[in-house]
Design a protein around this motif. Structure first.
Motif, short mmCIF file in Angstrom:
data_model
loop_
_atom_site.label_atom_id
_atom_site.label_comp_id
_atom_site.label_asym_id
_atom_site.label_seq_id
_atom_site.Cartn_x
_atom_site.Cartn_y
_atom_site.Cartn_z
N SER A 98 -8.46 5.27 69.28
CA SER A 98 -9.15 6.56 69.20
C SER A 98 -10.02 6.62 67.95
O SER A 98 -9.75 5.95 66.95
CB SER A 98 -8.12 7.70 69.18
OG SER A 98 -7.40 7.70 67.96
N ILE A 99 -11.10 7.43 68.02
CA ILE A 99 -11.98 7.71 66.87
C ILE A 99 -12.13 9.23 66.79
O ILE A 99 -12.66 9.85 67.73
CB ILE A 99 -13.35 7.04 67.02
CG1 ILE A 99 -13.19 5.52 67.15
CG2 ILE A 99 -14.25 7.38 65.83
CD1 ILE A 99 -14.49 4.82 67.43
N PRO A 100 -11.71 9.87 65.70
CA PRO A 100 -10.95 9.29 64.59
C PRO A 100 -9.53 8.91 65.03
O PRO A 100 -9.07 9.34 66.07
CB PRO A 100 -10.93 10.41 63.57
CG PRO A 100 -11.04 11.66 64.38
CD PRO A 100 -11.92 11.33 65.54
N ASP B 94 -8.80 20.14 63.65
CA ASP B 94 -8.76 21.14 64.71
C ASP B 94 -10.20 21.54 65.08
O ASP B 94 -11.01 21.85 64.20
CB ASP B 94 -7.96 22.35 64.24
CG ASP B 94 -7.69 23.32 65.38
OD1 ASP B 94 -8.09 23.02 66.52
OD2 ASP B 94 -7.07 24.37 65.12
N GLY B 95 -10.52 21.46 66.40
CA GLY B 95 -11.84 21.85 66.88
C GLY B 95 -12.84 20.72 66.93
O GLY B 95 -13.94 20.88 67.46
N SER B 96 -12.46 19.54 66.40
CA SER B 96 -13.40 18.42 66.39
C SER B 96 -13.30 17.62 67.68
O SER B 96 -12.39 17.80 68.48
CB SER B 96 -13.11 17.51 65.18
OG SER B 96 -11.84 16.92 65.33
N GLU B 97 -14.27 16.71 67.86
CA GLU B 97 -14.31 15.84 69.03
C GLU B 97 -13.57 14.53 68.72
O GLU B 97 -13.70 13.97 67.63
CB GLU B 97 -15.76 15.54 69.44
CG GLU B 97 -15.86 14.64 70.66
CD GLU B 97 -17.29 14.31 71.01
OE1 GLU B 97 -17.49 13.59 72.00
OE2 GLU B 97 -18.22 14.76 70.29
N THR B 98 -12.83 14.00 69.74
CA THR B 98 -12.12 12.72 69.60
C THR B 98 -12.44 11.85 70.81
O THR B 98 -12.43 12.33 71.95
CB THR B 98 -10.60 12.93 69.51
OG1 THR B 98 -10.32 13.76 68.39
CG2 THR B 98 -9.89 11.60 69.33
N LYS C 79 -12.82 13.76 74.26
CA LYS C 79 -12.17 15.07 74.19
C LYS C 79 -13.00 15.93 73.24
O LYS C 79 -13.01 15.71 72.02
CB LYS C 79 -10.73 14.89 73.71
CG LYS C 79 -9.97 16.18 73.45
CD LYS C 79 -9.59 16.90 74.72
CE LYS C 79 -8.63 18.02 74.39
NZ LYS C 79 -8.52 19.02 75.41
N LYS C 80 -13.77 16.92 73.77
CA LYS C 80 -14.74 17.67 72.99
C LYS C 80 -14.08 18.48 71.88
O LYS C 80 -14.54 18.49 70.74
CB LYS C 80 -15.54 18.60 73.91
CG LYS C 80 -16.41 17.87 74.92
CD LYS C 80 -17.50 17.09 74.23
CE LYS C 80 -18.43 16.43 75.23
NZ LYS C 80 -19.48 15.64 74.56
N ILE D 18 -0.17 5.39 70.62
CA ILE D 18 -0.73 5.80 69.33
C ILE D 18 -0.37 7.28 69.12
O ILE D 18 -0.19 8.02 70.09
CB ILE D 18 -2.26 5.60 69.28
CG1 ILE D 18 -2.96 6.48 70.34
CG2 ILE D 18 -2.63 4.14 69.45
CD1 ILE D 18 -4.48 6.46 70.24
N THR D 19 -0.28 7.70 67.87
CA THR D 19 0.10 9.08 67.54
C THR D 19 -1.12 9.82 66.98
O THR D 19 -1.79 9.33 66.06
CB THR D 19 1.25 9.10 66.52
OG1 THR D 19 2.36 8.40 67.09
CG2 THR D 19 1.66 10.53 66.21
N ILE D 20 -1.40 10.95 67.54
CA ILE D 20 -2.53 11.80 67.11
C ILE D 20 -1.95 13.10 66.55
O ILE D 20 -1.15 13.78 67.22
CB ILE D 20 -3.49 12.10 68.26
CG1 ILE D 20 -4.07 10.79 68.84
CG2 ILE D 20 -4.59 13.06 67.82
CD1 ILE D 20 -4.95 10.05 67.86
N SER D 21 -2.35 13.44 65.29
CA SER D 21 -1.95 14.71 64.67
C SER D 21 -3.20 15.56 64.46
O SER D 21 -4.17 15.12 63.83
CB SER D 21 -1.26 14.45 63.32
OG SER D 21 -0.08 13.70 63.51
N VAL D 22 -3.20 16.78 64.98
CA VAL D 22 -4.33 17.71 64.83
C VAL D 22 -4.07 18.58 63.59
O VAL D 22 -3.05 19.30 63.54
CB VAL D 22 -4.51 18.57 66.09
CG1 VAL D 22 -5.67 19.53 65.90
CG2 VAL D 22 -4.72 17.68 67.31
#
Length: 628
Positions: free
Chosen positions: A480-482, A488-492, A533-534, A561-565
């Motif tokens: 994933s990027i980032p 919060d609210g950003s695109e991934t 993901k917008k 992978i682990t994603i933390s918002v």
């Protein structure tokens, strides 16, 4: 008057082994000690095998049991018991063996019998005591005696029966007995010999063949079997060949049987006469000479195409005058074709089968060996296909092909090719299968098969079959990027890719928190897919992984992978403003208070009172103010 038993002894005179018929004495002696010399009555009791055999009362210390003539029945364990003045003492047991058994007595129920009857015998050992073994013997001149053994556990005699067989004339019988003493066997002498005479109920039969026992096939042969019988009732005459009964009569002295002779009639014939248990036989060997040899069926060819001409010819070597017929073999009965020695016909596939010819002379019919005729229809162009249906195979899995010809007379030989290389040959009826276990990823060679049978038209070849090799998915990965922490609210952007695998590839991305949720799914003609993901929010926090699959039907899963918002920068600024401004005001007020108090306390106090009054007034009138 005091006394005591020292011992009680028992002995036998003259010895513990006594011959049968000799006198024998059993002596019992009591050894007693007394305080004074006084009279004492002694009760003597002698037992044999636990049973009372002698008893006496005496003033003396000895008692004697006399047996004038000892018999086998006197063999056993003896014991003596003495009773006196209310006291009792017994001796040890003593085994006495009377050797030699009495001579048995043999009697026969009849002194004269017929062949087939039985002789009933009775053997008795009158003075012996069971259990006993009896042996009976049947003695015939110039032969080994036949013996029967009977064990009698409860009686001193036994009865047996001996059958009287063909050839028994004058018979002698005897018997003897045997007993077991102390694990040793003792046998008696043989009984008297009993003589029994045997009469024939009928004489041995005579068997004749007319006109002779040497005859030519086609001629009529007649058998006659006869006997002389004393009593007609119950007599039976039977004619046999190879255990097959040809004819039989009852209550008659003569049997007749006739037939037209064939080669199969050569052999040994047996005439048997039976009455009750009696039976006598006579044998006769018959030779039937051959009138003519078996015919020979010849075919112009044994394998031919349909619509070709076939000629069959039936002949007999060194013999021409016969009635011929040609037939086709059938499980439901032979099919007649012609009453001639020659047959010509145009054949089709249904004419395939075995053919025979028959020749008849003087009522004798002989059949040739069958000739196999195979008629072939040409094979049709074969079709080659994959057994599973679609023309594709998974790399590493075997490929099973089937080659099939709709038409053509079996057997059909199928040949499989991979490219121009022959892989397998199979002979079958209408189809054949081939298993290719060496499937390679970049193998571009096509498959084909050909079919041929014995038809002269030759071989037919199928179309080329190209196979798609499906490479299974290998090593799926997710990035994933980032990566890791996302505002919060950003695109991934998520990237799911595979190292290898045939297209199209079906990609799926899952998020796992307390449960698994499918968040993205797409099929691509590529080895990777991107999911943008917008807007990420706090609910998107979790563990992500992707799964990839294709027509190989194998799901390959990536590492998670682990994603933390996390909060965005402007959100952090707002929170800081709300928290830090009140703190700064409190610090300023505290510093001012401290400096003012140090300069002049009263002024500060008055000013503070004014400020407080002003605050309270505003608090009362201003609804927008919140303390704290």
């Amino acid at each position: 008057q005091v006394f005591t038993f020292n011992t009680v002894e028992i002995k036998v005179q003259p010895s513990v082994k006594v011959k049968n018929g000799a006198p024998m004495s059993i002596v019992c002696h009591a050894d007693i000690s007394k305080s004074t010399d006084f009279q004492l009555k002694h009760n003597f009791t002698i037992f044999k095998d636990g049973k009372l055999v002698f008893m006496t009362v005496s003033d003396k210390r000895d008692a004697q049991y006399e047996i004038s003539m000892a018999r086998s029945s006197d063999t056993g364990e003896y014991e003596c018991t003495v009773e006196a003045g209310g006291k009792t003492k017994s001796s040890n047991s003593l085994h006495v063996w009377v050797t030699g058994m009495t001579k048995p007595i043999l009697t026969a129920e009849k002194k004269e019998v017929l062949e087939g009857e039985v002789v009933k015998l009775r053997c008795e050992l009158p003075e012996e005591v069971p259990p006993l073994h009896f042996f009976f013997r049947k003695i015939k001149m110039n032969s080994t005696p036949k013996e029967k053994h009977v064990f009698e556990p409860y009686r001193n005699f036994s009865v047996v029966e001996f059958s009287v067989e063909e050839g028994d004339n004058i018979l002698q019988f005897d018997c003897f007995g045997r007993r077991n003493v102390k694990l040793e066997f003792e046998s008696s002498v043989h009984s008297n010999k009993t003589l029994v005479t045997v009469r024939e109920p009928f004489i041995k039969p005579t068997l004749n063949a007319k006109p002779s026992s040497n005859i030519t096939e086609g001629d009529r042969i007649q058998f006659e079997c006869s006997t002389v019988v004393a009593r007609m009732r119950g007599i039976e005459i039977i004619l046999q060949k190879n255990k097959t009964i040809l004819n039989s009569v009852r209550d008659e002295r003569l049997l007749k049987y006739s037939a037209v002779a064939t080669l199969e009639d050569s052999g040994e014939y047996l005439c048997k006469v039976e009455q009750g248990r009696a039976s006598k036989t006579t044998k006769l060997n018959v030779v039937v000479s051959e009138l003519f040899p078996k015919p020979i069926l010849a075919a112009s060819m044994s394998k031919l195409d349909e619509n070709k001409e076939l000629t069959l010819n039936c002949s007999i070597s060194v013999f021409r005058k016969a009635n011929f017929s040609i037939l086709r073999k059938n499980s439901n009965g032979d099919i007649w074709l012609t009453n001639s020695r020659n047959l010509t016909m145009r054949v089709n596939v249904n004419d395939t089968g075995s053919y025979i010819c028959k020749a008849e002379v003087k009522g004798i019919v002989k059949e040739s060996k069958p000739v196999r005729i195979n008629v072939y229809a040409p094979v049709s162009k074969p079709t080659l296909s994959v057994v599973s249906g679609l023309p594709e195979v998974v790399l590493g899995k075997p490929l099973r092909l089937i080659c099939h010809s709709v038409m053509g007379t079996p057997p059909i030989t199928f040949t499989f090719y991979k490219g121009n290389e022959v892989k397998k040959r199979v002979t079958n009826d209408t189809y054949a299968t081939f298993l290719d276990e060496n499937i390679r990823q970049n193998d571009k060679r096509g498959y084909k098969c050909d079919a041929r049978n014995n038809h002269s038209s030759g071989m037919k070849t199928s179309n080329i079959l190209n196979i798609t090799v499906i490479v299974p998915i290998g090593n799926a990965s997710l990035g994933s990027i980032p990566y890791g922490e996302v505002e919060d609210g950003s695109e991934t952007a998520f990237l799911c890719s595979v190292k290898e695998g045939s297209w199209p590839i079906h990609f799926r991305i899952f998020r796992k928190t307390d449960r698994e949720v499918l968040v993205f799914e797409k099929s691509e003609n590529a080895d990777r897919v991107i999911w943008r993901k917008k807007t990420m929010n706090r609910q998107d926090t979790g563990t992500y992984y992707c799964m990839a699959s294709n027509k190989a039907n194998v799901d390959v899963k990536s590492h998670p992978i682990t994603i933390s918002v996390i909060l965005a920068a402007w959100q952090k600024g707002v929170i800081a403003a709300f928290v830090l401004i009140p703190i700064a005001g409190a610090v300023t007020l505290t510093l001012w208070w401290f400096l003012c108090k140090k300069k002049k306390g009263n002024e500060c106090s008055a000013l503070a009172t004014n400020l407080t009054s002003e605050k309270l007034t505003r608090q009362h009138n201003d609804g927008d103010y919140y303390s704290g």
